[in-house]
Design a protein around this motif. Structure first.
Motif, mmCIF file in Angstrom:
data_model
loop_
_atom_site.group_PDB
_atom_site.id
_atom_site.type_symbol
_atom_site.label_atom_id
_atom_site.label_comp_id
_atom_site.label_asym_id
_atom_site.label_seq_id
_atom_site.Cartn_x
_atom_site.Cartn_y
_atom_site.Cartn_z
ATOM 1 N N LEU A 196 -49.383 -20.583 15.372
ATOM 2 C CA LEU A 196 -50.337 -21.652 15.034
ATOM 3 C C LEU A 196 -51.499 -21.079 14.225
ATOM 4 O O LEU A 196 -51.924 -21.675 13.227
ATOM 5 N N GLY A 197 -52.029 -19.919 14.660
ATOM 6 C CA GLY A 197 -53.143 -19.298 13.947
ATOM 7 C C GLY A 197 -52.770 -18.918 12.529
ATOM 8 O O GLY A 197 -53.570 -19.084 11.600
ATOM 9 N N TYR A 198 -51.553 -18.424 12.347
ATOM 10 C CA TYR A 198 -51.088 -18.036 11.007
ATOM 11 C C TYR A 198 -50.986 -19.260 10.096
ATOM 12 O O TYR A 198 -51.423 -19.230 8.935
ATOM 13 N N ILE A 199 -50.409 -20.346 10.618
ATOM 14 C CA ILE A 199 -50.291 -21.581 9.836
ATOM 15 C C ILE A 199 -51.681 -22.081 9.449
ATOM 16 O O ILE A 199 -51.917 -22.526 8.319
ATOM 17 N N SER A 200 -52.638 -21.989 10.388
ATOM 18 C CA SER A 200 -54.009 -22.431 10.111
ATOM 19 C C SER A 200 -54.647 -21.588 9.019
ATOM 20 O O SER A 200 -55.281 -22.126 8.094
ATOM 21 N N ASP A 201 -54.485 -20.269 9.110
ATOM 22 C CA ASP A 201 -55.088 -19.380 8.100
ATOM 23 C C ASP A 201 -54.480 -19.605 6.720
ATOM 24 O O ASP A 201 -55.185 -19.616 5.708
ATOM 25 N N VAL A 202 -53.161 -19.794 6.678
ATOM 26 C CA VAL A 202 -52.459 -19.927 5.397
ATOM 27 C C VAL A 202 -52.749 -21.277 4.740
ATOM 28 O O VAL A 202 -52.973 -21.352 3.519
#
Length: 437
Positions: free
Chosen positions: A400-406
């Motif tokens: 989830l954090g990766y999707i948010s950052d990207v």
């Protein structure tokens, strides 16, 4: 007439004896049941401080969403690492030994927050959380199955939901009353941090880190005190239902159960969903609804309150609706709410997350009790395997954090809980099939 009276009196005497035996059994189990139920509150309390720690340490150490999600990873990876050792110790030495080890690790890990804060190193906070989680692994591996066998098997799911309700109580108290003690309310921008001198930056980090010391120190001392109470309490020696005893237990035998296999899968995705929704609640509230941090923390308290009410309500509904059917209904609702969390705006997003808390509240205990149902002498192994699946809380939040950052949007990351609740719906349809263990 004499023979009739003799038989009648004998029948009455046998009935009274059975009642006395039942009454004595209930009394023998009552205080241990209360003690074990208190554990659900304590681990719920520390778990629900994590959503406060994430934004707090994100500020203190200037972390990205992906980096801050490592708080969840350090906690839930411990479940994967320690679940089998915990299960082995309990099979060899019993539930009480597992609980004692869990409480000691829990208490020590909480106290380690003091040197972690003094070190000003993010890695030491992760280490302290890992020690706490090792203790929680022992507690959850022991307490969940212990509650299900402390009474009639037909009410095991309701009994576990009742105990888990105190986990929900902690979900309200921790963010609402302890959260403000941790959150400083200071929100320095990146430009302000860059403009600080090394000495000023060091002071800023020191102040932010120091606020966690007292709450965790007090928690650690309380937990160690509870360990002392457990040590001097006579816990019932509950035997496994299968007469072959634990010597006949095996991983192959446990995993031959379709219910257990589905339970492991469903619990992996459920814990991942719960951690994703709770851990990024404040980030969602501050970015999607424009709330300040303190206000968002108060709404996180309402989130916990909804979770608690959902547990008690679910226990009540299960008197009239089969747990599996209720799980199907709640899974469908959480899927729809996850879609709304992704596309919604403003306070609608906040209220949607609170609603998700209510409807996902019954999922962990229901999945757990359905998964270990009928395992007999393989119950402790099955319990360990389901607890291992809690590693979903370590692996899915970084996604989830990766999707948010990207993508630059935390809401886009909520496709992860959406997928998780869909898997739980599949479990609810398939997880009732007959065990082969």
């Amino acid at each position: 007439m004499y023979e009739f009276n003799k038989k009648y009196m004998a029948l009455i005497t046998q009935t009274d004896i059975k009642k006395d035996v039942s009454s004595n059994e209930n009394k023998k189990w009552l205080f241990p049941f209360i003690l074990v139920t208190s554990l659900f509150f304590f681990w719920g309390f520390v778990h629900n401080l994590d959503p406060i720690l994430i934004p707090h340490l994100r500020k203190a150490f200037n972390l990205t969403d992906l980096e801050s999600s490592l708080i969840d990873s350090s906690v839930f990876i411990a479940y994967f690492v320690m679940a089998l050792p915990a299960g082995y110790i309990m099979r060899k030495y019993g539930y009480k030994s597992g609980i004692m080890i869990g409480l000691v690790l829990f208490g020590i890990g909480s106290i380690l927050f003091v040197p972690a804060a003094n070190s000003l190193q993010y890695i030491y906070f992760l280490g302290a959380l890992f020690v706490i989680a090792c203790g929680l692994t022992f507690l959850e591996t022991a307490a969940n199955p212990y509650v299900t066998i402390l009474g009639p098997s037909e009410s095991a799911t309701k009994r576990l939901n009742f105990s888990q309700s105190f986990n929900g109580l902690a979900a309200f108290i921790a963010p609402a009353y302890v959260g403000p003690m941790i959150l400083s309310g200071k929100n320095a921008t990146q430009a302000e941090l860059d403009a600080m001198t090394p000495a000023a930056l060091h002071t800023h980090i020191l102040e932010e880190a120091a606020s966690v010391k007292m709450p965790y120190l007090i928690l650690g001392l309380i937990i160690l005190s509870v360990a002392v109470v457990f040590y001097f309490t006579n816990m019932p020696d509950v035997k496994d239902e299968d007469k072959e005893g634990v010597d006949g237990a095996s991983f192959a035998g446990a995993l031959s159960s379709m219910r257990l296999r589905w339970g492991i899968l469903a619990q992996f995705f459920y814990v991942g969903a719960q951690v994703c929704v709770a851990s990024f609640f404040i980030k969602m509230a501050t970015t999607s609804a424009g709330l300040d941090e303190d206000t968002a923390a108060k709404y996180l308290g309402f989130y916990g309150l909804a979770f608690m009410i959902g547990r008690f309500a679910g226990t009540f509904f299960m008197q009239y609706i089969q747990p599996r059917k209720l799980l199907i209904i709640y899974s469908i609702i959480t899927i729809l709410l996850s879609v709304l969390a992704i596309v919604g705006t403003g306070m609608v997003v906040v209220y949607t997350l609170i609603a998700i808390a209510f409807f996902m509240s019954i999922m962990f205990p229901t999945i757990f009790s359905m998964g270990i149902d009928g395992l007999g002498h393989n119950t402790k192994i099955g319990s360990s395997l389901i607890v291992m699946s809690i590693v979903g809380g370590a692996l899915l939040p970084p996604v989830l954090g990766y999707i948010s950052d990207v993508t630059g949007s935390i809401q886009n990351g909520y496709i992860v809980p959406l997928i998780c609740f869909s898997v739980i719906l599949l479990f609810a349809f398939n997880g009732h099939k007959t065990n082969k263990a």
